[in-house]
Design a protein around this motif. Structure first.
Motif, short mmCIF file in Angstrom:
data_model
loop_
_atom_site.label_atom_id
_atom_site.label_comp_id
_atom_site.label_asym_id
_atom_site.label_seq_id
_atom_site.Cartn_x
_atom_site.Cartn_y
_atom_site.Cartn_z
N LYS A 1 -27.88 -37.22 23.87
CA LYS A 1 -27.37 -36.13 24.54
C LYS A 1 -28.53 -35.61 25.66
O LYS A 1 -28.60 -35.37 26.61
N ASP A 2 -29.91 -35.85 25.30
CA ASP A 2 -31.17 -35.59 25.95
C ASP A 2 -31.47 -36.58 27.07
O ASP A 2 -32.22 -36.23 27.85
N GLN A 3 -30.77 -37.54 27.08
CA GLN A 3 -30.99 -38.54 27.91
C GLN A 3 -30.02 -38.58 29.09
O GLN A 3 -29.44 -39.45 30.13
#
Length: 46
Positions: free
Chosen positions: A33-35
């Motif tokens: 998600k954070d990428q």
């Protein structure tokens, strides 16, 4: 390659363009998600 545009990134303002496969039209997808913000983007330096 998509149109060039100015975007504020963590390292400052940059001129960028989204890229995609010319055969199928798909962008690269991130698994974490954070990428997700990196999807369809590559960094090329001169």
């Amino acid at each position: 390659m998509g149109p060039l545009e100015e975007r504020m990134m963590l390292s400052g303002m940059h001129t960028v363009a989204n890229i995609f496969c010319c055969c199928c039209g798909q962008n690269e997808s991130a698994h974490e998600k954070d990428q997700k913000y990196k999807e369809g983007k590559f960094v090329l330096e001169r």
